[in-house]
Write a protein that holds these residues in place. Structure first.
Motif, PDB file in Angstrom:
ATOM      1  N   UNK A 162      36.268  46.143  35.925  1.00  0.00           N
ATOM      2  CA  UNK A 162      34.632  45.748  35.719  1.00  0.00           C
ATOM      3  C   UNK A 162      35.146  44.661  36.981  1.00  0.00           C
ATOM      4  N   UNK A 163      36.008  44.248  37.644  1.00  0.00           N
ATOM      5  CA  UNK A 163      36.736  43.717  39.181  1.00  0.00           C
ATOM      6  C   UNK A 163      35.347  44.433  40.545  1.00  0.00           C
ATOM      7  N   UNK A 164      35.362  45.450  40.365  1.00  0.00           N
ATOM      8  CA  UNK A 164      35.364  46.261  41.215  1.00  0.00           C
ATOM      9  C   UNK A 164      33.528  45.651  41.585  1.00  0.00           C
ATOM     10  N   UNK A 192      33.936  43.542  43.807  1.00  0.00           N
ATOM     11  CA  UNK A 192      34.979  43.035  44.775  1.00  0.00           C
ATOM     12  C   UNK A 192      34.613  44.526  45.387  1.00  0.00           C
ATOM     13  N   UNK A 193      33.842  45.046  45.443  1.00  0.00           N
ATOM     14  CA  UNK A 193      33.435  46.940  46.095  1.00  0.00           C
ATOM     15  C   UNK A 193      34.994  47.569  46.603  1.00  0.00           C
ATOM     16  N   UNK A 194      35.104  46.332  47.898  1.00  0.00           N
ATOM     17  CA  UNK A 194      35.611  46.466  48.877  1.00  0.00           C
ATOM     18  C   UNK A 194      37.343  46.758  48.664  1.00  0.00           C
ATOM     19  N   UNK A 195      37.943  46.203  47.677  1.00  0.00           N
ATOM     20  CA  UNK A 195      39.051  45.909  47.793  1.00  0.00           C
ATOM     21  C   UNK A 195      40.186  46.578  46.703  1.00  0.00           C
ATOM     22  N   UNK A 196      41.060  47.781  47.531  1.00  0.00           N
ATOM     23  CA  UNK A 196      41.296  48.478  47.106  1.00  0.00           C
ATOM     24  C   UNK A 196      43.081  47.811  46.645  1.00  0.00           C
ATOM     25  N   UNK A 197      43.083  48.939  45.250  1.00  0.00           N
ATOM     26  CA  UNK A 197      45.075  48.180  45.144  1.00  0.00           C
ATOM     27  C   UNK A 197      45.753  49.401  45.259  1.00  0.00           C
ATOM     28  N   UNK A 198      46.155  49.695  45.244  1.00  0.00           N
ATOM     29  CA  UNK A 198      47.576  50.473  45.573  1.00  0.00           C
ATOM     30  C   UNK A 198      48.391  50.566  44.395  1.00  0.00           C
ATOM     31  N   UNK A 199      49.058  51.715  44.023  1.00  0.00           N
ATOM     32  CA  UNK A 199      49.568  52.525  43.266  1.00  0.00           C
ATOM     33  C   UNK A 199      50.759  51.396  42.678  1.00  0.00           C
ATOM     34  N   UNK A 200      51.183  51.347  41.131  1.00  0.00           N
ATOM     35  CA  UNK A 200      53.061  50.855  40.855  1.00  0.00           C
ATOM     36  C   UNK A 200      52.268  49.123  40.612  1.00  0.00           C
ATOM     37  N   UNK A 201      51.325  48.032  41.133  1.00  0.00           N
ATOM     38  CA  UNK A 201      50.613  46.476  41.284  1.00  0.00           C
ATOM     39  C   UNK A 201      50.555  46.734  39.389  1.00  0.00           C
ATOM     40  N   UNK A 202      49.309  47.382  39.236  1.00  0.00           N
ATOM     41  CA  UNK A 202      49.130  47.218  37.716  1.00  0.00           C
ATOM     42  C   UNK A 202      50.012  47.648  36.966  1.00  0.00           C
ATOM     43  N   UNK A 203      50.946  48.282  36.818  1.00  0.00           N
ATOM     44  CA  UNK A 203      51.989  48.633  35.952  1.00  0.00           C
ATOM     45  C   UNK A 203      53.671  47.520  35.829  1.00  0.00           C
ATOM     46  N   UNK A 204      53.214  46.940  37.892  1.00  0.00           N
ATOM     47  CA  UNK A 204      54.120  45.485  37.625  1.00  0.00           C
ATOM     48  C   UNK A 204      54.324  44.729  36.886  1.00  0.00           C
ATOM     49  N   UNK A 205      52.149  44.040  37.271  1.00  0.00           N
ATOM     50  CA  UNK A 205      51.622  43.034  36.709  1.00  0.00           C
ATOM     51  C   UNK A 205      52.257  43.121  35.018  1.00  0.00           C
ATOM     52  N   UNK A 206      52.033  44.354  34.517  1.00  0.00           N
ATOM     53  CA  UNK A 206      52.107  45.179  32.482  1.00  0.00           C
ATOM     54  C   UNK A 206      53.286  44.394  32.648  1.00  0.00           C
ATOM     55  N   UNK A 248      45.469  35.880  29.084  1.00  0.00           N
ATOM     56  CA  UNK A 248      45.073  35.552  29.551  1.00  0.00           C
ATOM     57  C   UNK A 248      45.337  34.800  30.875  1.00  0.00           C
ATOM     58  N   UNK A 249      46.374  34.696  31.226  1.00  0.00           N
ATOM     59  CA  UNK A 249      47.236  34.525  32.029  1.00  0.00           C
ATOM     60  C   UNK A 249      47.664  35.976  32.997  1.00  0.00           C
ATOM     61  N   UNK A 250      47.517  37.056  31.618  1.00  0.00           N
ATOM     62  CA  UNK A 250      47.874  38.381  33.334  1.00  0.00           C
ATOM     63  C   UNK A 250      46.014  39.161  33.534  1.00  0.00           C
ATOM     64  N   UNK A 251      45.161  38.317  32.814  1.00  0.00           N
ATOM     65  CA  UNK A 251      43.773  39.158  33.175  1.00  0.00           C
ATOM     66  C   UNK A 251      43.774  37.787  33.970  1.00  0.00           C
ATOM     67  N   UNK A 252      44.011  36.453  34.282  1.00  0.00           N
ATOM     68  CA  UNK A 252      43.717  35.706  35.021  1.00  0.00           C
ATOM     69  C   UNK A 252      44.383  35.552  36.705  1.00  0.00           C
ATOM     70  N   UNK A 253      45.739  36.410  36.092  1.00  0.00           N
ATOM     71  CA  UNK A 253      46.269  37.042  37.428  1.00  0.00           C
ATOM     72  C   UNK A 253      45.533  38.037  38.678  1.00  0.00           C
ATOM     73  N   UNK A 254      45.408  38.995  37.885  1.00  0.00           N
ATOM     74  CA  UNK A 254      44.052  40.037  38.298  1.00  0.00           C
ATOM     75  C   UNK A 254      43.090  39.339  38.956  1.00  0.00           C
ATOM     76  N   UNK A 255      42.309  38.178  38.442  1.00  0.00           N
ATOM     77  CA  UNK A 255      41.235  37.946  39.373  1.00  0.00           C
ATOM     78  C   UNK A 255      41.435  37.060  40.709  1.00  0.00           C
ATOM     79  N   UNK A 256      42.697  36.447  40.032  1.00  0.00           N
ATOM     80  CA  UNK A 256      43.273  35.734  41.773  1.00  0.00           C
ATOM     81  C   UNK A 256      43.375  36.687  42.063  1.00  0.00           C
ATOM     82  N   UNK A 257      44.082  37.954  42.874  1.00  0.00           N
ATOM     83  CA  UNK A 257      44.328  38.929  43.455  1.00  0.00           C
ATOM     84  C   UNK A 257      42.576  38.964  43.581  1.00  0.00           C
ATOM     85  N   UNK A 258      41.748  39.792  43.240  1.00  0.00           N
ATOM     86  CA  UNK A 258      41.085  40.467  43.791  1.00  0.00           C
ATOM     87  C   UNK A 258      40.192  39.594  44.498  1.00  0.00           C
ATOM     88  N   UNK A 259      39.919  38.295  44.303  1.00  0.00           N
ATOM     89  CA  UNK A 259      40.013  37.210  45.303  1.00  0.00           C
ATOM     90  C   UNK A 259      40.710  36.610  46.581  1.00  0.00           C
TER      91      UNK A 259
END
Length: 461
Positions: free
Chosen positions: A301-303, A306-320, A328-339
């Motif tokens: 959804x965020x892509x 923010x189509x220009x933003x790339x996300x490195x391997x391991x970040x999503x696993x770390x957040x999970x 809600x906090x998890x989703x908000x954290x991802x939104x903040x990262x993309x912004x």
């Protein structure tokens, strides 16, 4: 009106609003005067005056009038000796009471009871955007079933669970689906707070028949956060009768709460019994796989934004792994990262993640104790806790003990000597050996690797 009469009215308010609300908002009020139809109360602060005006003024006004007083409105003034207003020689007006919009889902600005049918739904909360996993699959299946709008199979459907687990999302999804499948149905979605607000409004305006007609003519009644009415006797009474009337007409009722009906304090037994007579479904805390699935869905959804933003391997696993208690906090954290990544023109890697989310990661870090690990490991291997801590060196005890030591090293901030002391006063070198041995076995023994991973997930859930 006398002070004695106000004291009697406060006792009635206690029964209606509950002990906590009464102690916080009603008890500090001091009756000053009743003049020209205006009842004036003294409050300690501006904040309290505004809050009481917005949340309890209608109820106070109703109780005053039913007691025989002729009151058009109530007003609140900051007391002259309040510490927040030391320079004022006389009480200062704060606000006059007016019907207030309650918290929760917005409703139409119209002041009629019929306005409740215009309660909007969040367009993001559909079945298509709900990520299904083992902790919520039963709740999702039950919600899907009632959203078909067919014959009632279980009534009511009660969805309960902690904050951020998807209760409101499923409630909105059901309403959206019913609107699409069965547009002829009268579907009414509102929060329990709105139910109480409209009930009090109907009492004040002497329109109880309109209230009863509105709520008992719906085809599907959906009430969010029903625990809000606990301790409010009059509201529970009307909710109970509304519930019975709808069930007798074979109309569907869907309820959400933050805990099981039987565990809601100050909820009347007859209301608990009614809620428990249908299907009661628990939305369990999310597991690692479900959180990862939610993050992967949100990334797509965020892509689009923010189509220009790339996300490195391991970040999503770390957040999970790290943000495990609230979606809600998890989703908000991802939104903040993309912004943030978009603003600074960087890839979302581990360094950026830890810098950008330092406060979130700190707040979500659950403190796992050595004792908790010992207990969980002993249960997992079906041995006694005393055998984990004790001196026995049999392999059936030694290996679980080493697993527990390894998890203590990985999941707590305790030092090796501290961990050793918690395991029967063992030396720190024994702990070091145990940790090293499990690290080696994880690479060669699939069963040990699976055991350690299962225990870690159970402890972090």
């Amino acid at each position: 009106m006398t002070q004695e009469k106000w004291g009697q009215l406060r006792k009635k308010l206690l029964k209606t609003v509950g002990q906590n609300n009464y102690a916080t908002w009603i008890e500090p009020l001091e009756f000053q005067e009743l003049e020209d139809g205006v009842a004036v109360f003294s409050v300690p602060t501006n904040f309290m005056g505004n809050y009481v005006s917005q949340n309890f003024a209608d109820l106070i006004l109703y109780e005053l009038n039913t007691s025989g007083e002729s009151v058009q409105r109530v007003a609140f003034r900051v007391a002259a000796n309040a510490t927040t207003r030391p320079s004022r020689p006389a009480p200062q007006p704060v606000t006059d009471a007016a019907p207030a919009q309650p918290k929760g889902e917005a409703i139409s600005s119209s002041n009629t009871l019929e306005a409740l049918q215009a309660a909007p739904l969040d367009a993001r909360f559909t079945f298509e955007s709900f990520v299904v996993g083992k902790p919520n699959e039963l709740a999702h299946a039950a919600a899907r079933r009632v959203s078909e709008g067919g014959p009632v199979t279980f009534n009511p459907l009660v969805l309960y669970g902690g904050v951020g687990l998807g209760k409101t999302h499923l409630m909105h999804a059901i309403a959206w689906e019913l609107r699409s499948r069965r547009p002829e149905l009268n579907v009414l979605y509102l929060s329990a707070e709105q139910f109480m607000y409209r009930f009090v409004q109907a009492l004040r305006e002497r329109r109880m028949m309109d209230f009863k007609h509105l709520f008992r003519s719906v085809d599907v009644l959906m009430v969010d956060d029903v625990q809000f009415i606990a301790g409010k006797d009059s509201t529970q009474e009307e909710f109970f009768h509304t519930f019975n009337a709808l069930v007798d007409q074979n109309k569907q009722i869907i309820i959400s709460a933050d805990r099981a009906p039987g565990e809601i304090k100050d909820l009347e037994d007859r209301v608990k019994s009614r809620l428990q007579c249908g299907l009661v479904v628990d939305l369990h805390p999310t597991d690692y796989e479900l959180r990862l699935g939610i993050l992967q869905t949100k990334v797509q959804q965020h892509r689009a934004t923010y189509p220009e933003v790339q996300i490195a391997d391991g970040v999503l696993e770390f957040l999970a792994h790290r943000i495990s208690t609230n979606v809600r906090v998890l989703e908000g954290a991802l939104t903040r990262l993309f912004a943030f990544a978009s603003l600074v023109g960087r890839e979302i890697d581990m360094d950026l993640t830890q810098d950008c989310l330092a406060d979130v990661l700190r707040a979500s870090e659950r403190k796992i104790t050595v004792e908790e690990i010992q207990r969980k490991v002993s249960e997992y291997y079906n041995i006694r806790l005393s055998d984990i801590i004790g001196p026995k060196r049999l392999r059936s005890y030694a290996r679980p003990r080493q697993v527990a030591m390894y998890l203590c090293k990985q999941l707590t901030s305790r030092s090796l000597p501290e961990i050793g002391r918690r395991f029967g006063g063992r030396d720190h070198t024994t702990v070091m050996h145990g940790v090293k041995r499990i690290e080696e076995l994880k690479l060669t023994d699939g069963q040990i690797a699976e055991d350690v991973e299962m225990l870690r997930r159970a402890l972090e859930a």
